[in-house]
Structure formats: C-alpha cells, structure tokens
Enzyme design. Structure first.
Site, PDB file in Angstrom:
ATOM      1  N   GLY A 295      42.738  -8.939  77.770  1.00  0.00           N
ATOM      2  CA  GLY A 295      42.550 -10.032  78.714  1.00  0.00           C
ATOM      3  C   GLY A 295      43.691 -11.023  78.707  1.00  0.00           C
ATOM      4  O   GLY A 295      43.582 -12.105  79.282  1.00  0.00           O
TER       5      GLY A 295
ATOM      6  N   SER B 105      47.263  -8.337  73.911  1.00  0.00           N
ATOM      7  CA  SER B 105      47.936  -7.656  75.013  1.00  0.00           C
ATOM      8  C   SER B 105      47.055  -7.735  76.258  1.00  0.00           C
ATOM      9  O   SER B 105      45.955  -8.296  76.228  1.00  0.00           O
ATOM     10  CB  SER B 105      48.200  -6.185  74.655  1.00  0.00           C
ATOM     11  OG  SER B 105      46.962  -5.497  74.488  1.00  0.00           O
ATOM     12  N   LYS B 106      47.527  -7.156  77.351  1.00  0.00           N
ATOM     13  CA  LYS B 106      46.779  -7.201  78.609  1.00  0.00           C
ATOM     14  C   LYS B 106      45.399  -6.573  78.487  1.00  0.00           C
ATOM     15  O   LYS B 106      44.453  -7.022  79.126  1.00  0.00           O
ATOM     16  CB  LYS B 106      47.573  -6.502  79.720  1.00  0.00           C
ATOM     17  CG  LYS B 106      48.761  -7.288  80.225  1.00  0.00           C
ATOM     18  CD  LYS B 106      49.428  -6.561  81.382  1.00  0.00           C
ATOM     19  CE  LYS B 106      50.625  -7.345  81.904  1.00  0.00           C
ATOM     20  NZ  LYS B 106      51.283  -6.636  83.022  1.00  0.00           N
ATOM     21  N   ARG B 107      45.286  -5.544  77.647  1.00  0.00           N
ATOM     22  CA  ARG B 107      43.981  -4.889  77.534  1.00  0.00           C
ATOM     23  C   ARG B 107      42.940  -5.791  76.886  1.00  0.00           C
ATOM     24  O   ARG B 107      41.745  -5.550  76.988  1.00  0.00           O
ATOM     25  CB  ARG B 107      44.106  -3.574  76.759  1.00  0.00           C
ATOM     26  CG  ARG B 107      44.523  -3.724  75.308  1.00  0.00           C
ATOM     27  CD  ARG B 107      44.856  -2.366  74.679  1.00  0.00           C
ATOM     28  NE  ARG B 107      45.383  -2.498  73.350  1.00  0.00           N
ATOM     29  CZ  ARG B 107      44.640  -2.537  72.260  1.00  0.00           C
ATOM     30  NH1 ARG B 107      43.324  -2.459  72.359  1.00  0.00           N
ATOM     31  NH2 ARG B 107      45.190  -2.632  71.061  1.00  0.00           N
TER      32      ARG B 107
END
Length: 467
Positions: free
Chosen positions: A242, A238-240
């Site tokens: 990267g 996910s975005k967390r």
C-alpha cells in the site's frame, strides 16, 4: 539558544512516497515545535534519473500535506561551483587527493579486498602520489584511518564506528559532479543545518559525513536516525503493502490530516494517544519519543483513522473537499446548504471522500440507477401497492417536515397492513438505487417533495413493467 534548523532533501527520481513523507514530517514538526526553520532541498545530482515531473510531484505532495518550508527549494545542480570550492579547500588542506585508477583496476581491487577481509574498500593506491586533476581523475577524500568516529544519535543512542572501515571515498566524479556524501555535507554546512533527521538506512553514511565536517572545521549537526517503515509482513515497505505516492492517497479520498497523523505514529508515540490534529503534533512532537523499532504500515488502520478524521471535520469543510470527487462523477455542485445536508447524512458511514462521493451520487442525479440485486430483492410486484399509496399520501401533504413524513408512513402501514421495513426498503431503493443508505426520513427531507414523488413514480413504473 541556537535556532533549530532542519531540512528535507529528497531526490527527484520518483514520487513522494510514504517513507519520504514521514521523514519530511519529522523534520517539519521538530522545526515547528522548536520555533525553528525548515529547509527544502532537492538533491538532483543524479542527472540521468532526476526529472522535472518528479520534482513537481514532491512539491505537490508536500503542499497537499500542508508541509511548508521556510527556505528553498534549493537545487544541488545550481550549486556545483560551491561543491568545487569546498573540494578545493579539502585538497589544499591535504584532506583530498586525485585518483587515476581505472574502473577495471578498481574492480580488481574490490575483489582482492573482499577475499582478504570481506570488505569493499579502496586500497589508497593514489594517496600520496600528488596527482593533478584531469579528465581521467576523481577526487577522493583522505579519510582518517586511525581511531574511531563516535555518533551520539538522538534515537539510536551511542554508536562507535571504526575508522579502519572507512575508505578514501570519492567526493568528485570524473565529470566534476559531487557524490552524495560530499554534497550533503556542504549543503548542510552552508545552510547552517544543525539537526539531521532521516531514516536509519543512512546510518552507514554518517561516519564518512562526520569526517568531512571535521576536516572542514565545521560543527557536526545533531543526528536522529528514525526506524524504517515496514510492510505488515515485516519486509521493506513497497507498493504491494500500500506504499503508493502521497498524491495517490489524495486521489483515493484520504484527508491530509489523517495521513499526517498516521505517518507520524509510525515510529513516534505520545502515551496511548492515537488521534492527533496537526496542532497536537506540532505541540507534542519531540525526538525523545521516536522509538527504535520499525513502524509497520497497515492500510486498514490508516483507513479507520481517516474515517475518524472525516467525522471530526466540520461538515462545511467536508462539503468543499467533496466537490472534486463529485466532479469526477460528472456532478457539478456548488457549496451550499443542500450539499452540506447531504454530506451530514454520509459522515458516519464514510471512510474516504471517494466513498462519500459515490454514496452521495443519488442526491444529485436526475434519475436513479438501480443496483441489480437491490432491484431484484426490493422492487418486486408486492412493493407496488405500498409505493402507490405513499405517492398518493405525499402528494396530499402541504408540510414536508419529519413529523409529517412519519405520519405519512404510518398511514401507509395502516392501509397496507405492512410493517415499516417492508415499506422502507422498496422506498430506499426507489430513492437511492441501493439497499444501504442514510435514514429514509433524512433522505426524503433533503431530496424534497417533487424529487421524491418523481423517483417513487419511476420505481412504480419499473415494478409494473417488470411484473
């Protein structure tokens, strides 16, 4: 020998993300390795979530990565008549039927199915009723309920699916639009796709799709389900972790060659080799080397690999690529010897083009902005004398080569009794504004006599005004 035909078929409901880019790469590399064909198809039947902006972002991301396509882009919304034609073929062959069960009835059936055997499965209420199409009907595929559906996956190996677990799934919705499992098969059949490489989250869709291929009398393609990409904590990427858009990495100064290298290595290997050029990957890629274990996305490893690719890129090419990052800082530089010399001094210490551009600003600025801590540490009153002596020595120099510069610094050391470090650090801050930079002689040689003397004079004025 049959020509290998692969495809990448993203849904335009967002940017091109890391997982999607890796899927595209696997398909593109396999086609290029086998001298085959790579097709781009946009699966935009989700009319509410599909956007033109997302479509353009996908094109932009693929183009930046250097993934070109031999056919397409095809859009599913342009192919509705084709889906209806093939749906009619299935209906005429007795392999599809119309269903009039309401959403409320279906929900009740799902609850009963879950309570009975823990599975969500349509009970076939309308099968055999020979209903006609209407505004309140969907078209369901008449799945084969007996035996099993085998899959010889090129990555996961042999898998057997029990046909009892496959219900009569919808292939055309009430509004006539096709569902994913139906449209994807019709597209692959009509585009002659014979190799499907995708994430292993699609494994559960495969037996339904295989049954459609067989019902149409079409050849079933080779399937290769690659392992998912996970974050460092082994959860879904996910975005967390990267997992930003591909174009976000471009904006951060990553090279497409580095991102390709890293993404392909998330699930694919070739011995112990880590660094690959685009040509290496095309030459060596094969389905047999895709592993079964999930790849773990590590931003730190990607950053380190990007630094390696920067160091392996010709300076002239890096200079060209650096220009947009300099322009973001208000620096409008054209390609040429000066820019290339500046880049050459920064290659070994830069992991991204963004970092390189930030480090290069002092080469192109009229005045130097001093880092507050650097100025407090190095531009102190006791630095005034060596800076003044150096200015005088440089003003008298006719040649401005490395040998002459070394002699000038030696003269300053003799006159002031200071070691090189005590002289070099104030000079470094005077010329760059920072305590860390390329070598002093490199910097002085590139900036040139006039600019160096002007910056040293500015620094001397700063020291005297601050004391």
């Amino acid at each position: 020998m049959e020509t290998v035909i692969t495809r990448f078929a993203p849904s335009p409901t967002g940017y091109l993300h890391i997982g999607g880019a890796r899927t595209a790469l696997f398909n593109w590399l396999y086609a290029r390795n086998r001298n085959g064909k790579f097709i781009l198809r946009i699966e935009n039947t989700d009319l509410q979530r599909s956007t033109k902006e997302s479509t353009e972002a996908i094109f932009e991301g693929l183009t930046w990565l250097g993934i070109d396509w031999d056919e397409g882009p095809y859009f599913q919304t342009d192919r509705f008549d084709l889906y209806k034609e093939y749906a009619q073929k299935l209906f005429d062959a007795g392999r599809a039927y119309y269903c009039r069960c309401t959403p409320e009835e279906l929900e009740a059936k799902r609850k009963i199915s879950l309570e009975r055997d823990g599975k969500v499965k349509y009970d076939g209420t309308c099968r055999g009723k020979e209903l006609s199409p209407g505004d309140d009907t969907v078209l369901r595929f008449a799945a084969d309920p007996s035996g099993n559906t085998p899959l010889n996956d090129k990555v996961k190996g042999g898998i057997i699916f029990n046909n009892e677990d496959i219900d009569d799934f919808i292939i055309l919705r009430r509004d006539g639009t096709p569902t994913y499992n139906f449209a994807v098969v019709i597209d692959d059949v009509t585009m002659n796709v014979n190799t499907v490489i995708r994430g292993d989250d699609h494994v559960s869709n495969t037996p339904k799709q295989i049954q459609i291929y067989k019902a149409l009398g079409a050849a079933v393609p080779a399937f290769a389900h690659a392992p998912m990409v996970l974050g460092k904590d082994k959860s879904r990427l996910s975005k967390r972790h990267g997992a930003m858009s591909v174009t976000a990495y471009r904006e951060m100064g990553y090279l497409p060659e580095a991102l390709i290298n890293y993404l392909v290595r998330l699930g694919w290997s070739y011995g112990d080799q880590e660094f690959f050029t685009r040509g290496d990957l095309i030459e060596k890629f094969s389905l047999e080397h895709i592993g079964r274990s999930a790849g773990v996305f590590d931003p730190d490893k990607l950053l380190a690999l990007n630094g390696e690719h920067i160091r392996s890129t010709p300076v002239s090419e890096l200079a060209e690529r650096l220009i947009p990052f300099l322009e973001k800082r208000g620096i409008h530089e054209t390609p040429g010897p000066y820019l290339e010399k500046a880049v050459e001094t920064l290659v070994q210490r830069s992991k991204t083009l963004e970092e390189m551009a930030e480090s290069a600003v002092f080469y192109f600025s009229d005045t130097v902005a001093y880092d507050e801590k650097a100025a407090a540490k190095c531009l102190k009153p006791d630095a005034a004398e060596p800076v003044r002596v150096l200015i005088e020595r440089l003003e008298d120099m006719e040649d401005f080569d490395e040998k002459s510069l070394e002699d000038a610094f030696k003269d300053v050391m003799e006159k002031t009794g200071l070691k090189l470090g005590k002289i070099a650090q104030p000079v470094r801050v005077a010329l760059t504004g920072r305590t860390a930079s390329p070598g002093i002689f490199e910097i002085v040689g590139i900036l040139g006599k006039d600019k160096v003397i002007r910056r040293l004079s500015d620094a001397l004025e700063f020291i005297e005004s601050s004391s």
